[in-house]
Design a protein around this motif. Structure first.
Motif, PDB file in Angstrom:
ATOM      1  N   SER A 637       7.460  -9.976   0.081  1.00 14.21           N
ATOM      2  CA  SER A 637       7.861  -8.896  -0.823  1.00 14.21           C
ATOM      3  C   SER A 637       6.641  -8.262  -1.493  1.00 14.21           C
ATOM      4  O   SER A 637       6.614  -7.053  -1.744  1.00 14.21           O
ATOM      5  CB  SER A 637       8.826  -9.420  -1.883  1.00 14.21           C
ATOM      6  OG  SER A 637       8.255 -10.505  -2.604  1.00 14.21           O
ATOM      7  N   GLU A 640       5.114  -5.962   1.112  1.00 12.33           N
ATOM      8  CA  GLU A 640       5.955  -4.778   1.303  1.00 12.33           C
ATOM      9  C   GLU A 640       5.738  -3.769   0.173  1.00 12.33           C
ATOM     10  O   GLU A 640       5.586  -2.573   0.412  1.00 12.33           O
ATOM     11  CB  GLU A 640       7.422  -5.188   1.366  1.00 12.33           C
ATOM     12  CG  GLU A 640       8.411  -4.028   1.284  1.00 12.33           C
ATOM     13  CD  GLU A 640       8.325  -3.060   2.453  1.00 12.33           C
ATOM     14  OE1 GLU A 640       8.750  -1.897   2.300  1.00 12.33           O
ATOM     15  OE2 GLU A 640       7.820  -3.470   3.522  1.00 12.33           O
ATOM     16  N   THR A 641       5.710  -4.256  -1.050  1.00 11.49           N
ATOM     17  CA  THR A 641       5.503  -3.358  -2.189  1.00 11.49           C
ATOM     18  C   THR A 641       4.128  -2.713  -2.143  1.00 11.49           C
ATOM     19  O   THR A 641       3.986  -1.497  -2.332  1.00 11.49           O
ATOM     20  CB  THR A 641       5.675  -4.129  -3.512  1.00 11.49           C
ATOM     21  OG1 THR A 641       7.015  -4.616  -3.588  1.00 11.49           O
ATOM     22  CG2 THR A 641       5.395  -3.239  -4.707  1.00 11.49           C
TER      23      THR A 641
END
Length: 744
Positions: A637, A640-641
């Motif tokens: 995550s 991805e960010t």
């Protein structure tokens, strides 16, 4: 071999470290090395072994080995070793021994990797020691400078203050506190500051004479430790410069080099090793432990365009109690192809025969103990053949820059140790920033703070500052001007919280007026230990994982992110979720008008990730040590960010794009930009089989794999000749030669 032979791609082994291998094995071994297609060996020329008595130099063993190398067509790296001082030297100069911070004398000794004794060598500020080292080196150069087998002088094997004896990271393990060093330190300070007034302002002291200066011996204030460790790092660098000068006085034909152990294993506290400074006086550069993307990218940045070789590939480590693991082909490919994809063009394994003397025996060998062939030696020969067939392309090609840089700050490293008595905050943040950008398929480069300038920054689109706790006015002004002119700055919390000018805490954070640049002002910074302990993770030192949550309305490109995900939900619903994890700290801030918040701290909804416009550029503020958490845990995550932030919000796309899977792709093209001379390196750095699509900056007719087992693992998109679908097993690497390419 002269400096003009740029297409030589050395591939071979460390061979001789007196007294092993023994003389009766030399001819057979060197003939076998040459017969298998290898072209280079390294010999150690050791001070203690070659100067058994004062003014008596014995190089007979090296001379015989050099002649054998010439007979079999092998080129030689002569690695001159100074950290094994002769016994007679210590007897004559007992005051040459280094003294640690706790007052202990570093007595000469044998080590598992210095079996003949005499380590770690004398203090770097002992005048007679320096003169004796000069005489030893001069004798070696005069003995071998005209030998046709000589390729390069390697003047330091893994530069380090105490050859590993005082390597553990503690205040007490710092050297050197002998009278020679303390006197030299006073002179160093006087040269740096000019006046006692300027010096006292920096240290916040009231010394009346340079002789009164007390070097730090523990955890106290910051600027004294910064100067003390930079002084010893300079001693290491100055010693190398002195060696280079001795060689150049007598030999202007052969290149000089040094090979280091990159951070974080070697540091500025107990090792004194600064890769960027050590690379500067050399013609080419090398490293040990160079098989990772981290060390390859760091050393290439430090070399600044000079040729880099992996001088010691540690593929079969072990010792008497812990036998080495057999080397399989997939792991061997990683040792060679990860650095090759980045532009490192030389490979020497440690070593040919396994050790037989000391604690490192019977490990480290590319053969069996009796010198017979191993399966991995055959694999090494196979890979060497592939590289030599593509030698001219490999020595000429590189992956074009993505304009993405990470700031390396020696002073910030030292201050982090002064604050925490460890380097986890600094090292994890720097390595985590690299890992994040690496995993997002950017070519990552490093800028040394000593090289920070308007001209240097103009080469880059983006600068990442890992946990920039300690800053100076000069560096801040340079960065501010660059952002205003259009650069993109990414910084974690506490920017300039400690000021270099006098070592005090800044009244406002970000410091040096950078609240205007980031559009935030830190009101408070919470230590993770003081937050809710429900996220505690014992794998992180004294810290909590701090979850971040997406703030959908903050993203300008929320719609495009939604479309890319294929979701039919609205942006708010689709983008809600974890934005990644931070560590160590959670900042509490005030926002300036116009600052966009992209993510919040999940616990209380306060801003965690924000972007602001400044002049023609942008500044991204991260209110925690995000990169350190990613280095330890690697949350998808977080990647991805950050990927969305870099690509979509900031418009910073990599030269080669990868969609899906834990796949890394590097395209090497010729320096002349000729795309028809291209190799594509594809690496699955994940733990499972992965598939991905690679977006190339060129079109091609087909991709021919180097390794037959990958023939069905890649296919071009019939509708897009610049799109390649790949599938690789966990940990595997494939190389594709691209044919029929067209530049776009």
């Amino acid at each position: 071999m002269t400096q003009t032979d740029a297409s030589f791609l050395p591939f071979g082994f460390q061979y001789y470290r007196s007294p092993t291998p023994f003389r009766d094995q030399w001819e057979r071994d060197l003939k076998n090395i040459a017969d298998k297609g290898f072209n280079c060996v390294k010999y150690w020329v050791q001070w203690r072994a070659s100067v058994p008595e004062e003014n008596r130099y014995e190089f007979g063993d090296i001379a015989e080995l050099m002649d054998l190398a010439e007979r079999f067509g092998l080129k030689v790296v002569l690695n001159v070793i100074f950290d094994v001082a002769p016994a007679w030297f210590y007897k004559k100069y007992p005051d040459s021994k280094m003294i640690a911070a706790d007052g202990s004398v570093v007595e000469p000794r044998a080590l598992s990797y210095r079996q003949i004794g005499g380590a770690p060598g004398p203090c770097y500020h002992h005048g007679q020691a320096q003169a004796e080292k000069d005489r030893f080196l001069e004798a070696a150069v005069l003995a071998f400078k005209d030998h046709p087998a000589l390729w390069v002088w390697d003047l330091w094997n893994e530069p380090e203050l105490t050859t590993g004896i005082k390597r553990s990271l503690t205040f007490d393990n710092q050297v050197c506190y002998c009278e020679h060093s303390l006197t030299a330190f006073g002179g160093w300070l006087e040269q740096k500051y000019g006046t006692l007034e300027a010096f006292n302002e920096k240290w916040q002291r009231n010394y009346a004479d340079w002789s009164e200066v007390e070097p730090p011996r523990g955890q106290a204030v910051f600027n004294d430790l910064v100067d003390w460790r930079l002084f010893m790092s300079d001693a290491l660098t100055d010693d190398l410069i002195r060696r280079v000068d001795v060689v150049k006085r007598h030999d202007l034909v052969h290149q000089v080099m040094v090979h280091t152990v990159p951070a974080p294993i070697f540091n500025l506290i107990t090792a004194g090793s600064d890769d960027f400074k050590l690379a500067e006086p050399c013609d080419l550069f090398g490293n040990s432990l160079g098989s990772s993307a981290w060390s390859a990218d760091l050393l290439l940045s430090a070399a600044k365009g000079k040729k880099v070789i992996n001088s010691e590939i540690h593929a079969l480590p072990g010792h008497t109690a812990l036998k080495p693991k057999p080397l399989d082909f997939r792991e061997l490919k990683r040792h060679l192809l990860i650095p090759l994809a980045r532009g490192i063009t030389g490979y020497l394994f440690w070593q040919y025969r396994p050790e037989v003397l000391g604690h490192e025996a019977p490990a480290w060998g590319s053969t069996y103990l009796d010198g017979s062939e191993t399966p991995w030696l055959r694999d090494m020969a196979k890979l060497n053949g592939m590289m030599q067939r593509n030698r001219e392309l490999l020595c000429d090609a590189s992956r074009p820059s993505d304009g993405m840089a990470i700031l390396i700050s020696p002073e910030n490293q030292i201050v982090n140790f002064s604050v925490y008595a460890h380097l986890d905050t600094y090292n994890d943040s720097v390595q985590g920033a690299h890992k994040l950008m690496h995993d997002l398929n950017y070519k990552v480069e490093f800028i040394h703070e000593g090289d920070l300038s308007k001209e240097m920054l103009s080469r880059y689109r983006c600068l990442w500052m890992p946990y920039p706790l300690y800053m100076s006015s000069a560096a801040s002004n340079t960065i501010r001007e660059w952002v205003g002119a259009g650069g993109t700055l990414i910084s974690e919390c506490s920017f300039g919280a400690i000021q270099a000018e006098n070592g005090t805490h800044s009244y406002e954070v970000p410091g040096y007026g950078f609240g205007e640049v980031f559009g935030v002002r830190e009101k408070w910074i919470h230590s993770a230990e003081h937050l809710d302990h429900s996220y505690h993770n014992l794998t992180l030192r004294s810290q909590e994982l701090i979850p971040l949550a997406i703030r959908p309305e903050g993203w300008e490109n929320a719609k495009s992110r939604l479309e890319r995900s294929g979701s039919k939900e609205g942006p708010k619903e689709a983008l809600l979720g974890t934005a990644g994890y931070g560590s160590y700290y959670q900042s509490e801030v005030e926002l300036a008008e116009g600052t966009r918040v992209l993510a919040d701290f999940a616990k209380d909804g306060s801003p965690a990730l924000a972007v602001a416009a400044y002049g023609k550029g942008k500044a991204v503020w991260i209110g925690t040590l995000l990169a350190a958490a990613y280095w330890k845990m690697g949350h998808a995550s977080t990647a991805e960010t950050l990927g969305s932030l870099l690509r979509e919000e900031l418009g910073l796309r990599p030269y080669v794009g990868v969609t899906g899977g834990c796949i890394r792709a590097d395209l090497s093209v010729g320096k002349d930009g000729a795309s028809e001379r291209s190799l594509l390196f594809v690496h699955n750095w994940g733990e499972t089989s992965e598939e991905a699509e690679i977006a190339l900056p060129l079109a091609c007719a087909y991709a021919e794999p180097w390794f037959a087992d990958g023939k069905e693992a890649a296919r071009l998109d019939p509708a897009r000749s610049d799109r390649l679908a790949v599938r690789l097993e966990a940990g595997d690497i494939q190389v594709y030669e691209l044919h029929g390419v067209e530049k776009r």
